[in-house]
Structures are given as structure tokens and as C-alpha cells.
Scaffold this active site. Sequence first.
Site, PDB file in Angstrom:
ATOM      1  N   HIS A 111      -2.062 102.788 107.740  1.00 35.53           N
ATOM      2  CA  HIS A 111      -2.296 102.306 105.598  1.00 35.53           C
ATOM      3  C   HIS A 111      -1.069 102.210 105.548  1.00 35.53           C
ATOM      4  O   HIS A 111      -1.020 101.804 103.999  1.00 35.53           O
ATOM      5  CB  HIS A 111      -2.886 103.839 105.678  1.00 35.53           C
ATOM      6  CG  HIS A 111      -4.262 104.001 105.733  1.00 35.53           C
ATOM      7  ND1 HIS A 111      -5.250 105.258 105.661  1.00 35.53           N
ATOM      8  CD2 HIS A 111      -4.937 103.324 106.338  1.00 35.53           C
ATOM      9  CE1 HIS A 111      -6.316 105.063 106.168  1.00 35.53           C
ATOM     10  NE2 HIS A 111      -6.744 103.682 106.705  1.00 35.53           N
ATOM     11  N   ALA A 113      -2.415 122.780 111.192  1.00 38.90           N
ATOM     12  CA  ALA A 113      -1.146 121.015 111.530  1.00 38.90           C
ATOM     13  C   ALA A 113       0.151 122.521 111.845  1.00 38.90           C
ATOM     14  O   ALA A 113       0.191 122.070 113.014  1.00 38.90           O
ATOM     15  CB  ALA A 113      -0.898 120.163 110.862  1.00 38.90           C
ATOM     16  N   THR A 125      -7.791 115.196 109.413  1.00 38.46           N
ATOM     17  CA  THR A 125      -8.440 114.130 108.390  1.00 38.46           C
ATOM     18  C   THR A 125      -9.554 114.699 108.341  1.00 38.46           C
ATOM     19  O   THR A 125     -10.432 115.293 109.024  1.00 38.46           O
ATOM     20  CB  THR A 125      -8.374 112.688 109.176  1.00 38.46           C
ATOM     21  OG1 THR A 125      -8.694 111.578 108.999  1.00 38.46           O
ATOM     22  CG2 THR A 125      -8.747 113.047 110.884  1.00 38.46           C
ATOM     23  N   ASP A 153       3.620 108.892 103.967  1.00 39.86           N
ATOM     24  CA  ASP A 153       4.538 109.368 103.806  1.00 39.86           C
ATOM     25  C   ASP A 153       6.348 109.158 105.146  1.00 39.86           C
ATOM     26  O   ASP A 153       4.766 108.190 106.260  1.00 39.86           O
ATOM     27  CB  ASP A 153       4.407 110.386 103.687  1.00 39.86           C
ATOM     28  CG  ASP A 153       3.663 111.153 105.277  1.00 39.86           C
ATOM     29  OD1 ASP A 153       3.998 111.448 106.380  1.00 39.86           O
ATOM     30  OD2 ASP A 153       2.700 112.300 104.685  1.00 39.86           O
TER      31      ASP A 153
END
Length: 247
Positions: A121, A238, A195, A106
Site C-alpha cells: 500500500h 503481535a 489485519t 510506515d
Amino acid sequence: MDASLARLRERVQSARRIVVLTGAGMSAESGIPTFRDALSGLWARFDPAQLASEPGFRADPKRVWSWYAERRAGVRAAQPNAGHLALGDFARRHPGRLTVVTQNVDDLHQRAGNTDAIRLHGDILQDHWLEPCPRRGGPACEPGRATPGEPPSCGDCGNLLRPGVVWFGEDLPASALQQAESAVAAAQLMLVVGTSGAVWPAAGLAGLARQGGAWVVILNPDATEIDDDAHEWLRGTAATLLPVLFG
Ligand code: OAD
């Protein structure tokens, strides 16, 4: 404030170079699903071999294209959360001190102000041709007439556009990985946020940072596969932890 959080905040304030490696959990509080969370993760409902590999795309381009179109719409509708905003704001106030390295496809780090976030990625909002243009030396392929719900194809040779993300079995963009490794080698502090540490080579950056002398901290509500590479772990999300650490 919790003592370990306060100590880490001091490390953030004093480190000359910081790397924050992010994964899908970074964007979870913006409403973008993760991959491996047991109930809500995309890979709990969808088969990555069908939807995130070149053979899967070749077998059913329409299905894969539609799935990415839906995910793109979700990304466009999402907003950076308090965690993204805290990192963007810190980078603006402290130029040159923070490198964000993300596995996310994103654009929420970029929209929050980390315009030079390193994308390991790829970018779900971009496309590229499946094959190199077959007309060597000639102009690149041109999308012909698009059929709704199907990947646009070249009007001349039939080459297909595909989403600009790294699929299973594919190499990461070499320059992005090199930039990430250089940033990690120069860092005194590395935070690994959201992650699972299941996908390499991104997951290896935490161990690399530790070998290079950085203090490595994992921020995640759950255990990860790379917890042993870290010096400490903060169990939290987060959007709650990053504003405290970087605010
Ligand atoms: P995963 O889905 O494997 O892991 C998400 C992690 O985020 C888990 O460890 C969760 O505990 C954590 N998490 C969930 N909510 C959180 C929150 N609010 N705050 C912080 N952490 C939270 O996602 P990734 O590790 O990013 O590949 O997956 C790596 C790669 O696998 C992805 O980049 C994707 C996927 O296949 C590509 O797109 C190429």
C-alpha cells in the site's frame, strides 16, 4: 508455553519459506493507530472517502495534506516493537527464509531489519506527483515555493505532490503484488498478523497461500474476515506472539 504456540514455533523452525503478511495491528503496539478498531481506529473518527481517495484530495488538498503530515510525524516518532524486531532478527539469522509482505505504510519493518519487506500500500514517508508531468519529454515537475500546511505544487504547471500511499479506488503497485504472490506460492507457512482482512487484494493472499499448500495461521486478538482461510488462529498481539515464535 501454550501447546499451540509451541507447535507453531516448531513449524517456524522447520519451514523453508515463510511469509508474514502484516496489517495495522502489527504497528499498534508502536503507538500507530489501526483503521477499523471500533474506538481507536482511524476510520472510526475520519472519513476515508475524504482522506484516502483521489477525489477527496482534489476536493480539499490542504486538509488531506495536513492529515498525512500528522500521520507522518507519528510514524517518525514511533519505534519498531518487539514483534517487528523479532521478524528483523529472524531474517538476519536465516537469510532467504522469511518474506514480510505488509499493508502498512510506515517504515517499522524496514527499521527493524526487514529492509526488503514488500509494501502493498505504498510508503507514507514518500510523495509523488498527482498527475503525470504535462510537459511530455521535458524535465519532470519541480516543486515551487511551498506554502506551509499545503501540498507543494509545480511552479510551472500547478501539479500537486500527494502522499505516496495507495488510496481507495487505486491499484496496488503491480510489481509489489506480483512479488507477494510469488513469495506466497513458494511458502510452506504463512502467518497473517494484525489485519482485519477487509481490504483486497491483500486479504486474498491468505487463501492463495492455503491453495498453494501452505499452513496458514492468523495472529490477532480478534476475529478477522479471513479466519476461514486459515488452518488455525492464535488470539494475541503481535508484540507478544512474534518474539515467542521467531525468537
Ligand atoms: P485494520 O484496522 O482493518 O485491522 C487491524 C487489525 O489489527 C484488527 O483485526 C485488530 O484486531 C488487529 N490488532 C489490533 N491490535 C493488534 C495488536 N496489538 N497485535 C495484532 N493485531 C492487532 O487494518 P488493516 O487490516 O491493516 O489502507 O487495514 C487494511 C488497509 O485498510 C490498510 O492498509 C489501509 C486501510 O484503509 C491503506 O493505507 C491503503
